[in-house]
Write an enzyme that holds these catalytic residues in place. Sequence first.
Site, mmCIF file in Angstrom:
data_model
loop_
_atom_site.group_PDB
_atom_site.id
_atom_site.type_symbol
_atom_site.label_atom_id
_atom_site.label_comp_id
_atom_site.label_asym_id
_atom_site.label_seq_id
_atom_site.Cartn_x
_atom_site.Cartn_y
_atom_site.Cartn_z
ATOM 1 N N GLU A 21 0.841 -1.201 0.000
ATOM 2 C CA GLU A 21 0.000 0.000 0.000
ATOM 3 C C GLU A 21 0.876 1.252 0.000
ATOM 4 O OE1 GLU A 21 -2.459 1.643 -0.457
ATOM 5 O OE2 GLU A 21 -4.281 1.035 0.577
ATOM 6 N N ASP A 22 0.350 2.321 -0.547
ATOM 7 C CA ASP A 22 1.091 3.581 -0.514
ATOM 8 C C ASP A 22 1.052 4.213 0.880
ATOM 9 O OD1 ASP A 22 -1.637 4.154 -0.679
ATOM 10 O OD2 ASP A 22 -1.479 5.448 -2.435
ATOM 11 N N ASP A 58 -4.011 5.659 6.280
ATOM 12 C CA ASP A 58 -4.503 6.891 6.901
ATOM 13 C C ASP A 58 -5.446 6.466 8.039
ATOM 14 O OD1 ASP A 58 -4.935 9.664 7.067
ATOM 15 O OD2 ASP A 58 -6.599 9.599 5.678
ATOM 16 N N PHE A 81 -1.628 16.131 4.385
ATOM 17 C CA PHE A 81 -1.951 15.503 3.106
ATOM 18 C C PHE A 81 -0.698 15.561 2.247
ATOM 19 C CE2 PHE A 81 -3.489 15.083 -1.185
ATOM 20 C CZ PHE A 81 -4.410 14.060 -1.047
ATOM 21 N N ARG A 129 1.945 12.571 -8.966
ATOM 22 C CA ARG A 129 2.447 11.215 -8.687
ATOM 23 C C ARG A 129 3.923 11.088 -9.066
ATOM 24 N NH1 ARG A 129 -2.016 7.905 -7.720
ATOM 25 N NH2 ARG A 129 -3.881 8.347 -8.926
HETATM 26 P P1 5GP Z 1 -7.638 5.086 4.604
HETATM 27 O O1 5GP Z 1 -8.699 4.128 4.185
HETATM 28 O O2 5GP Z 1 -6.493 4.446 5.339
HETATM 29 O O3 5GP Z 1 -8.210 6.258 5.368
HETATM 30 O O4 5GP Z 1 -7.090 5.760 3.280
HETATM 31 C C1 5GP Z 1 -6.186 5.121 2.457
HETATM 32 C C2 5GP Z 1 -6.150 5.743 1.093
HETATM 33 O O5 5GP Z 1 -6.445 7.153 1.129
HETATM 34 C C3 5GP Z 1 -4.731 5.641 0.523
HETATM 35 O O6 5GP Z 1 -4.541 4.426 -0.168
HETATM 36 C C4 5GP Z 1 -4.683 6.858 -0.376
HETATM 37 O O7 5GP Z 1 -5.235 6.525 -1.641
HETATM 38 C C5 5GP Z 1 -5.563 7.871 0.303
HETATM 39 N N1 5GP Z 1 -4.778 8.803 1.144
HETATM 40 C C6 5GP Z 1 -4.743 8.859 2.485
HETATM 41 N N2 5GP Z 1 -3.924 9.842 2.912
HETATM 42 C C7 5GP Z 1 -3.421 10.415 1.792
HETATM 43 C C8 5GP Z 1 -2.498 11.495 1.571
HETATM 44 O O8 5GP Z 1 -1.947 12.148 2.474
HETATM 45 N N3 5GP Z 1 -2.210 11.784 0.265
HETATM 46 C C9 5GP Z 1 -2.778 11.112 -0.778
HETATM 47 N N4 5GP Z 1 -2.421 11.477 -2.010
HETATM 48 N N5 5GP Z 1 -3.645 10.083 -0.602
HETATM 49 C C10 5GP Z 1 -3.964 9.749 0.667
#
Ligand code: 5GP
Length: 182
Positions: free
Chosen positions: A106-107, A110, A159, A172
């Site tokens: 995963e990238d 959050d 963010f 990206r």
């Molecule tokens: P979660 O379900 O953990 O809240 O969110 C995960 C997804 O939200 C990540 O895979 C990503 O696509 C997006 N995301 C969460 N934080 C960031 C951020 O700081 N920057 C970006 N570009 N995407 C984020």
Amino acid sequence: MASISRADVEAPIGEVLVSADELQRRVRELGAEISRDYAGRSLLLVGVLKGAVFFLSDLMRSIEIPVELDFMAVASYGSATDSSGVVRILKDLDVVIEGRDVLIVEDIVDSGLTLQYLIRNLGSRNPRTLEVCALLTKPERRKVDLPTRYVGFEIPDRFVVGYGLDYAERHRNLPYVAAFER
Ligand code: 5GP
């Protein structure tokens, strides 16, 4: 989705939080750790499109055991910046993972809700092992407790864009991870 104005997309890139050198060094370390942990086995990397692609391609080249690759694409309902935990699969795996060693790449984690869904979904397919490797994590934002075995960097609640992460599909291609103030 919240609407995104042109001015938002074109806002300047903020502070660099993880430099290109730090990224490359840490990715090599993670590759070495994964190669040690899975020695004698073969591993299936599951990349989560699209953000994980850059990390995944670097990580995979630093893994020295037999390794295969597949992808999933998911959409999380919610606003542009907050996921709701309700996840829709846009692209499923091509391969059957029953009995396999699977590592989700995963990238960023959050709230953790997207990953929680993926772990439950892939876990129900009876892989031999299922672990997570996330490049970035924002511990302050976590809503659910998750077993993330490999983590690249912990970052503050900002963010971020770059190294695969986008804002409205832009940025990206930055070789580093930077804050993006909208
Ligand atoms: P979660 O379900 O953990 O809240 O969110 C995960 C997804 O939200 C990540 O895979 C990503 O696509 C997006 N995301 C969460 N934080 C960031 C951020 O700081 N920057 C970006 N570009 N995407 C984020």
